[in-house]
Design a protein around this motif. Structure first.
Motif, short mmCIF file in Angstrom:
data_model
loop_
_atom_site.label_atom_id
_atom_site.label_comp_id
_atom_site.label_asym_id
_atom_site.label_seq_id
_atom_site.Cartn_x
_atom_site.Cartn_y
_atom_site.Cartn_z
N GLY A 78 0.85 -1.19 0.00
CA GLY A 78 0.00 0.00 0.00
C GLY A 78 0.88 1.23 0.00
O GLY A 78 0.58 2.23 0.65
N ARG A 85 11.12 8.57 -2.48
CA ARG A 85 11.23 7.11 -2.62
C ARG A 85 11.67 6.70 -4.02
O ARG A 85 12.32 5.67 -4.19
CB ARG A 85 9.88 6.47 -2.26
CG ARG A 85 9.53 6.64 -0.79
CD ARG A 85 8.12 6.18 -0.49
NE ARG A 85 7.76 6.47 0.91
CZ ARG A 85 6.55 6.29 1.41
NH1 ARG A 85 5.57 5.82 0.63
NH2 ARG A 85 6.31 6.59 2.68
N GLN A 124 1.40 6.48 11.82
CA GLN A 124 2.18 5.25 11.63
C GLN A 124 3.58 5.63 11.15
O GLN A 124 3.72 6.35 10.14
CB GLN A 124 1.48 4.35 10.60
CG GLN A 124 2.17 3.01 10.39
CD GLN A 124 1.47 2.15 9.34
OE1 GLN A 124 0.31 2.38 9.01
NE2 GLN A 124 2.16 1.15 8.83
N ASP A 170 -4.14 6.16 5.85
CA ASP A 170 -4.77 6.19 4.54
C ASP A 170 -6.27 5.87 4.67
O ASP A 170 -6.65 4.96 5.42
CB ASP A 170 -4.09 5.18 3.60
CG ASP A 170 -2.61 5.49 3.37
OD1 ASP A 170 -1.98 6.11 4.25
OD2 ASP A 170 -2.08 5.10 2.32
N TYR A 197 -0.61 4.68 -5.11
CA TYR A 197 0.23 3.55 -4.69
C TYR A 197 0.94 2.96 -5.91
O TYR A 197 0.39 2.92 -7.01
CB TYR A 197 -0.63 2.43 -4.09
CG TYR A 197 -1.32 2.73 -2.79
CD1 TYR A 197 -1.05 3.87 -2.05
CD2 TYR A 197 -2.25 1.82 -2.30
CE1 TYR A 197 -1.71 4.10 -0.84
CE2 TYR A 197 -2.91 2.05 -1.10
CZ TYR A 197 -2.64 3.19 -0.37
OH TYR A 197 -3.29 3.41 0.81
N1 ARG Z 1 0.57 4.73 1.90
C1 ARG Z 1 1.35 5.03 3.05
C2 ARG Z 1 2.80 5.26 2.65
O1 ARG Z 1 3.19 4.87 1.59
C3 ARG Z 1 1.28 3.96 4.11
C4 ARG Z 1 1.76 2.61 3.72
C5 ARG Z 1 1.89 1.64 4.89
N2 ARG Z 1 1.93 0.29 4.42
C6 ARG Z 1 2.03 -0.83 5.16
N3 ARG Z 1 1.94 -1.97 4.58
N4 ARG Z 1 2.25 -0.78 6.44
O2 ARG Z 1 3.56 5.82 3.38
#
Ligand code: ARG
Length: 235
Positions: A78, A85, A124, A170, A197
């Motif tokens: 995701g 990046r 996160q 997200d 994504y």
């Molecule tokens: N889309 C967000 C990012 O790229 C969160 C992705 C977190 N993905 C996961 N598998 N924990 O930063």
């Protein structure tokens, strides 16, 4: 398989960071399933191999460290395509559009970041949601205490147990959480970050990237993408 070199022969090894439903999470039997898993299965089928999933912290995925170390062939997490990046990973064409969203426990009256002044807001670690919030806090001089959690489960647990006033992640991930835990949390606000994504391969792995892009294109044109979308995301 058509010149595509794999880190482990006969297998397409995928790095991801669990849990991240509906994109990747364990089902009751412990099998990793989800939207990303289904799409990468198409790539594996195209290469006539099977997919094997490695669960590993997002930091190593987004930094290119895992792909460079040969821990996996492809990253499917995701993961938002960003310029930073792109310097360390080669991304497929976009396969999903996302935005950020603020979730609160049902009944809380929060609607804006400003209302979180002096309160704790969970994010996160290593994600675009964390970056977005840190940038907002700085730009608007907000006195929010931003608390970073190591994975989505820890973030959602902190929200559910009232250790934080609100949490950012997200939008599709909150929608899934609400489906799985009806009535518990609501999306209080959305932030249209215009994210897309992408799957990633080690820089320079053009052959595998081509196979990934072709699988996405084929799935979009033959209806497979829509089926996978209906299964994991809904209408
Ligand atoms: N889309 C967000 C990012 O790229 C969160 C992705 C977190 N993905 C996961 N598998 N924990 O930063």
């Amino acid at each position: 398989a058509g010149g595509v070199k794999l880190v482990k022969s006969g297998v397409l090894t995928t790095c991801t960071h669990l849990p991240y439903a509906p994109f990747q999470s364990k089902d009751q039997s412990g099998k990793v399933v989800g939207f990303d898993v289904a799409l990468i299965d198409l790539v594996a089928a195209k290469l006539k191999v099977t997919q094997e999933i490695v669960d590993t912290p997002f930091e190593g995925i987004k930094s290119g460290t895992d792909l460079n170390a040969g821990k996996c062939d492809v990253a499917a997490a995701g993961m938002t395509i960003t310029d930073e990046r792109k310097k360390v990973l080669d991304f497929s064409k976009p396969y999903f559009d996302a935005t950020q969203a603020l979730a609160v426990l049902t009944g809380k009256q929060v609607k804006t970041l400003e209302e979180l002044a002096g309160k704790r807001l969970g994010v996160q670690g290593g994600t675009t949601g964390e970056e977005y919030i840190n940038a907002q806090v700085k730009a608007k001089n907000l006195t929010i205490e931003v608390v970073s959690y190591k994975d989505l489960a820890a973030l959602q647990q902190a929200l559910a147990t009232n250790q934080i006033e609100a949490a950012v992640n997200d939008l599709p991930v909150w929608n899934e959480y609400i489906k799985a835990n009806p009535g518990k949390v609501v999306v209080a606000a959305g932030f249209d970050t215009g994210e897309q994504y992408g799957f990633a391969v080690k820089k320079g792995n053009a052959e595998l990237l081509k196979a990934v892009d072709e699988a996405i294109t084929a799935a979009r044109s033959d209806g497979t993408y829509d089926k996978i979308y209906a299964t994991w995301i809904g209408e």
